[in-house]
Design an enzyme around this catalytic site. Structure first.
Site, PDB file in Angstrom:
ATOM      1  N   GLU A 111       4.566   2.407   7.225  1.00 14.53           N
ATOM      2  CA  GLU A 111       4.804   1.602   5.647  1.00 14.53           C
ATOM      3  C   GLU A 111       3.402   3.038   5.414  1.00 14.53           C
ATOM      4  OE1 GLU A 111       4.913   0.328   3.404  1.00 14.53           O
ATOM      5  OE2 GLU A 111       5.312  -2.164   3.634  1.00 14.53           O
ATOM      6  N   ASP A 112       3.586   3.019   4.297  1.00 13.30           N
ATOM      7  CA  ASP A 112       2.501   4.369   3.277  1.00 13.30           C
ATOM      8  C   ASP A 112       0.865   4.180   2.967  1.00 13.30           C
ATOM      9  OD1 ASP A 112       3.304   1.824   0.986  1.00 13.30           O
ATOM     10  OD2 ASP A 112       3.747   3.476  -0.651  1.00 13.30           O
ATOM     11  N   ASP A 115      -2.688  -2.752   1.441  1.00  9.55           N
ATOM     12  CA  ASP A 115      -3.131  -3.314   0.798  1.00  9.55           C
ATOM     13  C   ASP A 115      -3.986  -4.045   0.959  1.00  9.55           C
ATOM     14  OD1 ASP A 115      -4.573  -4.115  -2.158  1.00  9.55           O
ATOM     15  OD2 ASP A 115      -2.891  -2.692  -3.106  1.00  9.55           O
ATOM     16  N   PHE A 168      -6.569   2.538  -8.247  1.00  3.47           N
ATOM     17  CA  PHE A 168      -4.584   2.498  -8.265  1.00  3.47           C
ATOM     18  C   PHE A 168      -4.577   4.318  -7.872  1.00  3.47           C
ATOM     19  CE2 PHE A 168      -1.578   0.720  -8.989  1.00  3.47           C
ATOM     20  CZ  PHE A 168      -0.044   1.480  -9.805  1.00  3.47           C
ATOM     21  N   ARG A 181       6.164   9.820  -6.893  1.00  2.38           N
ATOM     22  CA  ARG A 181       6.382   9.053  -5.588  1.00  2.38           C
ATOM     23  C   ARG A 181       6.791  10.404  -4.751  1.00  2.38           C
ATOM     24  NH1 ARG A 181       7.059   3.159  -3.753  1.00  2.38           N
ATOM     25  NH2 ARG A 181       9.152   2.694  -5.505  1.00  2.38           N
TER      26      ARG A 181
HETATM   27  C1  PRP Z   1       3.568  -1.473  -1.173  1.00  2.00           C
HETATM   28  C2  PRP Z   1       3.436  -0.895  -0.314  1.00  2.00           C
HETATM   29  C3  PRP Z   1       3.274  -2.020   0.773  1.00  2.00           C
HETATM   30  C4  PRP Z   1       2.812  -3.456  -0.464  1.00  2.00           C
HETATM   31  C5  PRP Z   1       1.331  -3.611   0.231  1.00  2.00           C
HETATM   32  O1  PRP Z   1       5.246  -1.866  -1.627  1.00  2.00           O
HETATM   33  O2  PRP Z   1       4.601  -0.198  -0.200  1.00  2.00           O
HETATM   34  O3  PRP Z   1       4.999  -2.178   1.343  1.00  2.00           O
HETATM   35  O4  PRP Z   1       2.978  -2.804  -1.443  1.00  2.00           O
HETATM   36  O5  PRP Z   1       0.856  -4.082   0.278  1.00  2.00           O
HETATM   37  P1  PRP Z   1       0.015  -5.398   0.929  1.00  2.00           P
HETATM   38  O6  PRP Z   1      -0.298  -5.199   1.236  1.00  2.00           O
HETATM   39  O7  PRP Z   1      -0.551  -6.308  -0.950  1.00  2.00           O
HETATM   40  O8  PRP Z   1       1.971  -6.319   0.826  1.00  2.00           O
HETATM   41  P2  PRP Z   1       5.807  -2.280  -2.539  1.00  2.00           P
HETATM   42  O9  PRP Z   1       6.087  -3.570  -2.812  1.00  2.00           O
HETATM   43  O10 PRP Z   1       5.266  -1.820  -4.658  1.00  2.00           O
HETATM   44  O11 PRP Z   1       7.108  -2.071  -2.830  1.00  2.00           O
HETATM   45  P3  PRP Z   1       7.406  -0.118  -2.827  1.00  2.00           P
HETATM   46  O12 PRP Z   1       7.043   0.523  -1.807  1.00  2.00           O
HETATM   47  O13 PRP Z   1       9.048  -0.093  -3.334  1.00  2.00           O
HETATM   48  O14 PRP Z   1       7.281   0.718  -4.261  1.00  2.00           O
END
Ligand code: PRP
Length: 195
Positions: A111-112, A115, A168, A181
Site C-alpha cells: 500500500e502507498d 490513513d 494532504f 500520482r
Molecule cells: C487510498 C490509499 C489506501 C487508502 C488508505 O486509496 O491508497 O488504499 O486510501 O486509506 P485508509 O487507511 O483511510 O483506508 P484510495 O481509496 O484513495 O484509492 P487510490 O489508491 O485509487 O487512490
C-alpha cells in the site's frame, strides 16, 4: 548538479501545486531498497505474492519488487475507500479482485499509505478468510496520528517506510482527484488547490 532522479523534469510545472516536498525521490528510493532487502531476507526460500492495491500502490510496488531478489509473483486488487474528496468515507468496496487463489501463499499487501486504516483492516480480514500461509503489510507511509486513541491505532504493518504528517499529501502514487500520482516525490498539496 543534483543526483535527485528526474530533477530537471520536475522544476516548476505541477510541482508548484505543492507547499513543500516532504520525501524526495532519493529518500524514497533508499527506503524502498531498505524494505526490499528486509523482505528478501525475511522470505528467503519462499515465493511471496506481492499484492498491489490499486491505484495508489503502483510506483511503490514497481520499485519494491525490483528490490526483492526472490521468485515472487504479483497480483492486484482495486478497492476504494474514498470518493473524489479528501476524507475517507469509511466504506470499502472491492472494485477488482485477485486473479488467482492465495491459498497457501505468503501474501504481502503493498500500500502507498495507511490513513484511517479502514482499507487495510478490511483487506486483511478478507484475505485471511482465503487460507493464505501468511498475510503481512508493506506500506510506504503511515499516518499514525490520524488513528491515535482509536481501535485501529496499531495496524501491525510489518514494513513501514515513513511516518506521515497529518497533511494532504500527494505524489508517488498518492492522488488528488486522480492527479499527482506520477510525481517521483511526495509533498503537501497547497490548500488553495483543494479548498
Ligand atoms: C487510498 C490509499 C489506501 C487508502 C488508505 O486509496 O491508497 O488504499 O486510501 O486509506 P485508509 O487507511 O483511510 O483506508 P484510495 O481509496 O484513495 O484509492 P487510490 O489508491 O485509487 O487512490
Amino acid at each position: 548538479m543534483t543526483d535527485e532522479p528526474y530533477a530537471e523534469i520536475w522544476e516548476g510545472g505541477l510541482r508548484n501545486d505543492l507547499r513543500e516536498v516532504i520525501f524526495d525521490a532519493k529518500t524514497i528510493e533508499s527506503k524502498v531498497v531498505e524494505i526490499g532487502q528486509r523482505i528478501t531476507k525475511d522470505y528467503a526460500d519462499k515465493d511471496p505474492l506481492m499484492l498491489g492495491i490499486l491505484k495508489g500502490s503502483y510506483p511503490f510496488l514497481a520499485d519494491l519488487t525490483r528490490a526483492v531478489n526472490l521468485p515472487l509473483t504479483v497480483d492486484f486488487m482495486a478497492v476504494s475507500s474514498y470518493g473524489a474528496g479528501t476524507k475517507s468515507s469509511g466504506v470499502v468496496r472491492i472494485l477488482k479482485d485477485l486473479d488467482r487463489s492465495i491459498e497457501g501463499r505468503h501474501v504481502i499487501i503493498v500500500e502507498d499509505i495507511i490513513d484511517t486504516g479502514l482499507t487495510l483492516h478490511y483487506l486483511r480480514q478478507t484475505l485471511r478468510g482465503r487460507k493464505p500461509a501468511s498475510v503481512e503489510i508493506a506500506a510506504l507511509l503511515d499516518k499514525k496520528a490520524v488513528r491515535k486513541g482509536k481501535e485501529l491505532e496499531d495496524m501491525g504493518a510489518r514494513y513501514v517506510g515513513f511516518e506521515c504528517p497529518d497533511e494532504f499529501v500527494v505524489g508517488y502514487g498518492l492522488d488528488y482527484k486522480g492527479r499527482y500520482r506520477n510525481m517521483p516525490f511526495i509533498g503537501v498539496l497547497r490548500p488553495e488547490i483543494y479548498s
